[in-house]
Design a protein around this motif. Structure first.
Motif, PDB file in Angstrom:
ATOM      1  N   TRP A  84       0.839  -1.199   0.000  1.00 24.32           N
ATOM      2  CA  TRP A  84       0.000   0.000   0.000  1.00 24.32           C
ATOM      3  C   TRP A  84       0.874   1.250   0.000  1.00 24.32           C
ATOM      4  O   TRP A  84       0.665   2.185  -0.773  1.00 24.32           O
ATOM      5  CB  TRP A  84      -0.877  -0.052   1.236  1.00 24.32           C
ATOM      6  N   CYS A  85       1.866   1.253   0.872  1.00 26.72           N
ATOM      7  CA  CYS A  85       2.776   2.390   0.985  1.00 26.72           C
ATOM      8  C   CYS A  85       3.600   2.566  -0.295  1.00 26.72           C
ATOM      9  O   CYS A  85       3.799   3.697  -0.773  1.00 26.72           O
ATOM     10  CB  CYS A  85       3.691   2.188   2.192  1.00 26.72           C
ATOM     11  N   GLN A  86       4.067   1.476  -0.869  1.00 27.90           N
ATOM     12  CA  GLN A  86       4.848   1.552  -2.103  1.00 27.90           C
ATOM     13  C   GLN A  86       4.055   2.210  -3.226  1.00 27.90           C
ATOM     14  O   GLN A  86       4.558   3.077  -3.937  1.00 27.90           O
ATOM     15  CB  GLN A  86       5.257   0.150  -2.558  1.00 27.90           C
ATOM     16  N   GLU A  87       2.810   1.758  -3.408  1.00 29.33           N
ATOM     17  CA  GLU A  87       1.994   2.302  -4.485  1.00 29.33           C
ATOM     18  C   GLU A  87       1.767   3.798  -4.279  1.00 29.33           C
ATOM     19  O   GLU A  87       1.821   4.583  -5.235  1.00 29.33           O
ATOM     20  CB  GLU A  87       0.669   1.548  -4.561  1.00 29.33           C
ATOM     21  N   MET A  88       1.509   4.202  -3.058  1.00 25.74           N
ATOM     22  CA  MET A  88       1.325   5.619  -2.759  1.00 25.74           C
ATOM     23  C   MET A  88       2.580   6.419  -3.072  1.00 25.74           C
ATOM     24  O   MET A  88       2.525   7.458  -3.759  1.00 25.74           O
ATOM     25  CB  MET A  88       0.956   5.799  -1.284  1.00 25.74           C
ATOM     26  N   VAL A  89       3.724   5.955  -2.589  1.00 27.12           N
ATOM     27  CA  VAL A  89       4.981   6.667  -2.802  1.00 27.12           C
ATOM     28  C   VAL A  89       5.321   6.748  -4.288  1.00 27.12           C
ATOM     29  O   VAL A  89       5.708   7.809  -4.801  1.00 27.12           O
ATOM     30  CB  VAL A  89       6.119   5.977  -2.011  1.00 27.12           C
ATOM     31  N   TRP A  90       5.159   5.632  -5.004  1.00 30.31           N
ATOM     32  CA  TRP A  90       5.516   5.625  -6.431  1.00 30.31           C
ATOM     33  C   TRP A  90       4.670   6.623  -7.201  1.00 30.31           C
ATOM     34  O   TRP A  90       5.186   7.385  -8.033  1.00 30.31           O
ATOM     35  CB  TRP A  90       5.339   4.219  -7.008  1.00 30.31           C
ATOM     36  N   LEU A  91       3.379   6.658  -6.947  1.00 24.79           N
ATOM     37  CA  LEU A  91       2.502   7.565  -7.678  1.00 24.79           C
ATOM     38  C   LEU A  91       2.785   9.025  -7.332  1.00 24.79           C
ATOM     39  O   LEU A  91       2.819   9.889  -8.215  1.00 24.79           O
ATOM     40  CB  LEU A  91       1.041   7.222  -7.390  1.00 24.79           C
ATOM     41  N   ILE A  92       2.996   9.318  -6.072  1.00 23.51           N
ATOM     42  CA  ILE A  92       3.299  10.694  -5.669  1.00 23.51           C
ATOM     43  C   ILE A  92       4.581  11.181  -6.340  1.00 23.51           C
ATOM     44  O   ILE A  92       4.683  12.344  -6.752  1.00 23.51           O
ATOM     45  CB  ILE A  92       3.390  10.794  -4.134  1.00 23.51           C
ATOM     46  N   CYS A  93       5.537  10.299  -6.477  1.00 21.54           N
ATOM     47  CA  CYS A  93       6.823  10.682  -7.082  1.00 21.54           C
ATOM     48  C   CYS A  93       6.819  10.595  -8.606  1.00 21.54           C
ATOM     49  O   CYS A  93       7.810  10.955  -9.256  1.00 21.54           O
ATOM     50  CB  CYS A  93       7.947   9.805  -6.525  1.00 21.54           C
ATOM     51  N   HIS A  94       5.716  10.104  -9.195  1.00 20.80           N
ATOM     52  CA  HIS A  94       5.616   9.988 -10.655  1.00 20.80           C
ATOM     53  C   HIS A  94       4.405  10.748 -11.197  1.00 20.80           C
ATOM     54  O   HIS A  94       3.747  10.319 -12.146  1.00 20.80           O
ATOM     55  CB  HIS A  94       5.530   8.512 -11.080  1.00 20.80           C
ATOM     56  N   ASP A  95       4.137  11.888 -10.601  1.00 14.59           N
ATOM     57  CA  ASP A  95       3.101  12.797 -11.112  1.00 14.59           C
ATOM     58  C   ASP A  95       1.740  12.115 -11.262  1.00 14.59           C
ATOM     59  O   ASP A  95       0.981  12.414 -12.188  1.00 14.59           O
ATOM     60  CB  ASP A  95       3.536  13.412 -12.453  1.00 14.59           C
ATOM     61  N   LEU A  96       1.446  11.199 -10.360  1.00 13.52           N
ATOM     62  CA  LEU A  96       0.158  10.489 -10.347  1.00 13.52           C
ATOM     63  C   LEU A  96      -0.145   9.836 -11.698  1.00 13.52           C
ATOM     64  O   LEU A  96      -1.267   9.932 -12.224  1.00 13.52           O
ATOM     65  CB  LEU A  96      -0.981  11.440  -9.949  1.00 13.52           C
TER      66      LEU A  96
END
Length: 328
Positions: A84-96
């Motif tokens: 869950w945390c990974q998906e959140m972090v990846w999207l936040i750092c990749h402009d959603l």
């Protein structure tokens, strides 16, 4: 094997020795680092942690892994909300970029650094090679305790998000996860073994408190699974600030919807399910990688005696009240 980096100990617990073959735990071993002076914790001696004998083959890969300044790491004890945390972090750092997130598995976008210490990988590359070959900026998942992070971690200090979870929830979720992969014993056997610190990455208390005892590590953001459940939007905004990212309310609404449990459990890119298994969505929730997603589901699965034993075990191992709150 004699090593200058780690001390290896065989497990001597009589129940483990008597049942390790039938429970598929025959190659478990305890590993303790010999060098940990770079870890910024005072008056501290780390414990041995539970791995498999594969650790011996990859200890140099681990210790000397190259850490890059633009790396982003997510760390946790297993089954603490890592995916869950990974998906959140990846999207936040990749402009959603939801399209990219859904088109490429999380395990590819966010390689699991040290899984080769425990399990064979599916291809010819070991997990350290796979992480090393990932183009920068890399997003790296780890369950390593602070005493076993690569030597360069403490020199580079990459941005890291650490997530923890109620220990009773971890115990139940960890059992189901292990059973679905390899474990052959019962739930009670697994949790009793967990309380003896004889499951992978244990002991959990030292693992989690190690991260929370670090001093002056501004590169680490701490999250709690239960906080993400009760206030996902607030946690998302905290992570955005940590990575100096800003999105409008409509974009954050879309992100929270994407990260909702109902969305995540249907997201094949995050589920570690076989895409060719067309029946994966009809599996019982306990047979799926993303299982129930509830805060207190352990109430339904653990006996009163087991709950009391888990709480007593935690209180015996964690004396400081502020640290005890990490687990109860």
């Amino acid at each position: 094997m004699t090593s200058a980096l780690f001390e290896y100990k065989n497990i001597t617990d009589p129940i483990h020795l008597a049942t390790k073959v039938e429970r598929a735990e025959e190659d478990y071993i305890l590993v303790k680092p010999k060098s940990y002076e770079n870890v910024p914790i005072e008056n501290w001696i780390p414990p041995a942690y539970c791995y498999t004998k594969r650790f011996q083959s990859y200890e140099d890969n681990l210790f000397n892994f190259e850490v890059r300044k633009d790396d982003v790491w997510v760390s946790s004890f297993p089954k603490s909300g890592t995916t869950w945390c990974q998906e959140m972090v990846w999207l936040i750092c990749h402009d959603l970029d939801f399209k990219a997130a859904k088109s490429e598995p999380l395990r590819t976008r966010f390689p699991f650094l040290e899984v080769s210490l425990i399990h064979d990988t599916l291809d010819e590359l070991n997990s350290f090679e796979r992480a090393r070959n990932t183009p920068s900026p890399r997003f790296i998942k780890t369950h390593l305790p602070v005493s076993m992070l690569p030597k360069q971690y403490w020199e580079v200090l990459p941005k890291t998000v650490h997530i923890h979870r109620n220990v009773k929830s971890v115990a139940v979720s960890y059992f189901h996860h292990s059973k679905n992969i390899f474990y052959k014993g019962t739930k009670e056997e697994f949790i009793r073994s967990f309380m003896k610190d004889l499951q992978f990455y244990s002991p959990i208390h030292n693992h989690v408190t190690g991260y929370h005892k670090l001093t002056n590590c501004k590169n680490i953001l701490y999250l709690k699974y239960e906080d993400m459940k009760s206030d996902l939007r607030g946690c998302v905004e905290t992570v955005c600030r940590f990575f100096n990212r800003s999105y409008d309310d409509a974009a954050l609404d879309l992100l929270c919807e994407h990260l909702s449990f109902d969305s995540m459990k249907q997201n094949l890119a995050c589920n570690y399910e076989n895409k060719d298994d067309h029946g994966w969505q009809s599996k019982h929730c306990d047979e799926r990688f993303i299982r129930r997603g509830q805060i207190d589901s352990w109430n339904e699965e653990l006996s009163k005696e087991m709950v009391e034993d888990l709480d007593r075990w935690t209180r015996n191992n964690v004396q400081q009240e502020n640290l005890l709150n990490l687990f109860i």
